[in-house]
Scaffold this active site. Sequence first.
Site, PDB file in Angstrom:
ATOM      1  N   GLN A  76      -7.762  -4.566   9.487  1.00  0.00           N
ATOM      2  CA  GLN A  76      -6.666  -4.229  10.383  1.00  0.00           C
ATOM      3  C   GLN A  76      -7.015  -3.060  11.293  1.00  0.00           C
ATOM      4  O   GLN A  76      -6.135  -2.379  11.825  1.00  0.00           O
ATOM      5  CB  GLN A  76      -5.403  -3.892   9.585  1.00  0.00           C
ATOM      6  CG  GLN A  76      -4.816  -5.094   8.878  1.00  0.00           C
ATOM      7  CD  GLN A  76      -3.467  -4.782   8.275  1.00  0.00           C
ATOM      8  OE1 GLN A  76      -2.486  -4.609   8.985  1.00  0.00           O
ATOM      9  NE2 GLN A  76      -3.414  -4.687   6.967  1.00  0.00           N
ATOM     10  N   ARG A  82       1.962 -10.570  10.014  1.00  0.00           N
ATOM     11  CA  ARG A  82       3.311  -9.994  10.143  1.00  0.00           C
ATOM     12  C   ARG A  82       4.355 -10.988   9.668  1.00  0.00           C
ATOM     13  O   ARG A  82       5.493 -10.635   9.386  1.00  0.00           O
ATOM     14  CB  ARG A  82       3.650  -9.620  11.602  1.00  0.00           C
ATOM     15  CG  ARG A  82       2.753  -8.597  12.268  1.00  0.00           C
ATOM     16  CD  ARG A  82       2.575  -7.363  11.457  1.00  0.00           C
ATOM     17  NE  ARG A  82       1.349  -7.420  10.675  1.00  0.00           N
ATOM     18  CZ  ARG A  82       1.081  -6.631   9.655  1.00  0.00           C
ATOM     19  NH1 ARG A  82       1.966  -5.747   9.258  1.00  0.00           N
ATOM     20  NH2 ARG A  82      -0.053  -6.723   8.992  1.00  0.00           N
ATOM     21  N   LYS A 115       0.819  -1.212   0.000  1.00  0.00           N
ATOM     22  CA  LYS A 115       0.000   0.000   0.000  1.00  0.00           C
ATOM     23  C   LYS A 115       0.857   1.268   0.000  1.00  0.00           C
ATOM     24  O   LYS A 115       0.518   2.230  -0.682  1.00  0.00           O
ATOM     25  CB  LYS A 115      -0.970  -0.008   1.171  1.00  0.00           C
ATOM     26  CG  LYS A 115      -0.405   0.517   2.464  1.00  0.00           C
ATOM     27  CD  LYS A 115      -1.333   0.329   3.613  1.00  0.00           C
ATOM     28  CE  LYS A 115      -0.538   0.168   4.882  1.00  0.00           C
ATOM     29  NZ  LYS A 115      -0.153   1.397   5.509  1.00  0.00           N
ATOM     30  N   THR A 116       1.957   1.248   0.720  1.00  0.00           N
ATOM     31  CA  THR A 116       2.815   2.433   0.697  1.00  0.00           C
ATOM     32  C   THR A 116       3.368   2.632  -0.704  1.00  0.00           C
ATOM     33  O   THR A 116       3.466   3.747  -1.201  1.00  0.00           O
ATOM     34  CB  THR A 116       3.970   2.286   1.709  1.00  0.00           C
ATOM     35  OG1 THR A 116       3.416   1.892   2.962  1.00  0.00           O
ATOM     36  CG2 THR A 116       4.710   3.594   1.885  1.00  0.00           C
ATOM     37  N   ASP A 167      -3.399   7.580   4.410  1.00  0.00           N
ATOM     38  CA  ASP A 167      -2.940   6.232   4.715  1.00  0.00           C
ATOM     39  C   ASP A 167      -3.669   5.736   5.965  1.00  0.00           C
ATOM     40  O   ASP A 167      -4.107   6.538   6.782  1.00  0.00           O
ATOM     41  CB  ASP A 167      -1.429   6.290   4.969  1.00  0.00           C
ATOM     42  CG  ASP A 167      -0.797   4.921   4.967  1.00  0.00           C
ATOM     43  OD1 ASP A 167      -1.485   3.962   4.587  1.00  0.00           O
ATOM     44  OD2 ASP A 167       0.380   4.819   5.347  1.00  0.00           O
ATOM     45  N   GLU A 168      -3.774   4.431   6.143  1.00  0.00           N
ATOM     46  CA  GLU A 168      -4.409   3.830   7.324  1.00  0.00           C
ATOM     47  C   GLU A 168      -5.770   4.472   7.605  1.00  0.00           C
ATOM     48  O   GLU A 168      -6.091   4.844   8.734  1.00  0.00           O
ATOM     49  CB  GLU A 168      -3.515   4.019   8.571  1.00  0.00           C
ATOM     50  CG  GLU A 168      -2.116   3.474   8.431  1.00  0.00           C
ATOM     51  CD  GLU A 168      -2.019   1.974   8.667  1.00  0.00           C
ATOM     52  OE1 GLU A 168      -3.062   1.296   8.612  1.00  0.00           O
ATOM     53  OE2 GLU A 168      -0.891   1.496   8.873  1.00  0.00           O
TER      54      GLU A 168
END
Length: 740
Positions: free
Chosen positions: A255, A611, A40-41, A224-225
């Site tokens: 998330q 993770r 995503k980044t 973002d997020e």
Amino acid sequence: MLDLDKKNHPILQSLNDAQQQAVAAPNAHRLVLAGAGSGKTRVLVHRIAWLMAEHNISPYGILSVTFTNKAAQEMKLRIEKLRGMPIHGMWVGTFHGLAHRLLRAHHEAAKLPETFQIIDSDDQLRLIKRLMRDTGIDDNKWPPKQVQLFINHCKEEGRRGQHLSGADHYNDIMRQIYISYEAICMRSGLVDFSELLLRSLELLQQNEDIRAHYQQRFSHVLVDEFQDTNTIQYLWLQALCGANSIMMAVGDDDQSIYSWRGAKIENMQRFTRDFSGCETIRLEQNYRSTQTILTAANAVISQNTGRLGKELWTQDGSGDPISLYSAFSEQDEAYYIVSCIKEMLSNAFQYQEMAVLYRSNAQSRVIEERLLESRIPYRIYGGQKFFDRQEIKDALAYLRLIANRNDDAAFERIVNTPTRGIGNTTVMKIRHLSKEQDLSLWETANILIQQSLLSARAQNSLQQFMQLINHLACHTQSATLADQTEFVLKHSLLLDHYKKDRSEKGLSRVENLEELLTAVDQFNLSDSDSDDINTPLSDFLSHVALETGEQQSSEHSDCVSLMTLHAAKGLEFPVVFIVGLEEGLFPHKMSTDQPDGLEEERRLCYVGMTRAMKRLFLSHAESRRMYGSEQFNNPSRFIEEIPSALITNVRAKAKVARPNAYRRSAAPLVHRAKNRYTNQEAGVPGLNLGDRVTHQKFGAGTILNYEGSGDSTRIQVAFDNHGAKWLIASFANLTRSSVG
DNA sequence: CCCCCAATTATTTTT
DNA sequence: TAATTGGGGG
């Protein structure tokens, strides 16, 4: 789908279809549902590059918002790397940092003094406590912490004190405190974290010209997020987006783990409704984990209701199965983790490629002890931040008072630190008059001195204190920040004060103060946003308030990472251990009563699992010492939600693999555990939990558990070579064997 | 002002 | 259990 020639564009070349669609999206709003590890980044960074290259958007027209400084920093770095040059004029930062920027630029319109400073939640709590004492509100009946939550919650929902109804006694009291709190902050030129956002939102709402300016300026807003945004942040973004602005919100509803902090997952759906023409793009290809890990994580999260829907997959292979270890106790669990770490190390993984994740901080202790014992280097993430330490905050309070004499929070903190004979009586007098006259503490203190309203002793001490501050201020006016700080530390006697404390604590405090000087020095070199007109000192203070400062310096050494599941969000490790997978602990019992709470726990589990890149180890303990007593928790429901075909139960294997090393190091604890069990018969005369027994077919093992009574008693035995089994006691014909 | 004892209370945390 | 906090006494 994009045309072929577009696909070959250098910015898009390295991206998959979904990523390309997001990056090269036409001028319309987009919600990008970005699964864990889906890049995503990367998408955000490439999107920005795309806008500049293909749409001819100037950096000046782009606003990119994140939650943490770390994320903002990384974003900036990656954009610059991709473009091969520094970016100027682009607004890349955190919600709070950017809100701060708006308020600095328009402090007048925001009705703030030019010298306004930011307070953290600690300062905020102190202010609230003090104010409650002043107004005679019983802080036993109304816990200040709760008041603080109330105030912040109001601000996060965009409500001011005046807006509140005071419907009942509770609300009435809260409103009263909230209103006086707002007054104190205004008078002292102080702005708390939620105030940054609310105030800048109001600034935009109430000033059409300013709003129009930014709406026109920012043709593209990227967030973002997004699943972590709260109400005020949502409104804030909305206010910055004009009719012609395009917004791209990137997030993952699966998330969302911060609803307890005010985050609203609903903002994602709300966004698609409020921003017309918004389409959703899903990033589901994962570049991090094995398919086994992804399938397991997908299975767990699929138990949640109301998801936007998404399933992760990878092109890479299925990888190793997930290991599950059922430990006898939390001690046993810790031994197991350590043995696995050693094994992974010999499998060519480095320490820094491994992370142990747990639900609550208290769980780290046992693991630390075992790591220490085995001389395995580790690092704990989270915990107290550098700039939050008492001694650092003391030093900063001096600097703050130098920058702004009306800063009541700073005044209060250091007026008698180190002790200089200004006791409670004197401070109370100042407070009372300050409230009466609606003046800052500093101004009030001046009046008290001028009118000689204090005892000679107090008068003298107070005068000396104020002279000291003035003295520090004028003596450091032209000095560099580092010299200023050094001067302050020395002449405030703060350093001497802590040097007197010869304990370990005092020693580390002195060290921290010395480290502060280094930090100040580094700040001078690297410097912050240089586009405002503030003094270096006030710049530094804002910087410190907004950037809590990372961990200690040992960052680059090869260490195993220990952290909570929350802290792990956004990170990845080749080898991940998730420990304490037990009902009551994870999912935590505080969240199991409401379905929302349980689903958030499940998302947390999902975050934890995703993770892991190569290996995922899960464990739970059958008995765990919690709050001073022994708890027998069932394995977490999340374990059952993973398809069993993906899991290898390794209890017996682990013991067989290293019987000697394992037994030897575990010995004292086994002994201790046995003592605890001494009077606890395993439902059968002569057999106790923890006893070593032998079975005709399965060989040697240890008694773990039992249930039922009489002839129907079942005993659970962990056999060294056959794993854990439940046996009917009356048929098992177990014989006791001595412990090795 | 500091020290000691009793009471209290145990998720998660960025800015 | 253990860590923190508040009240009371010296």
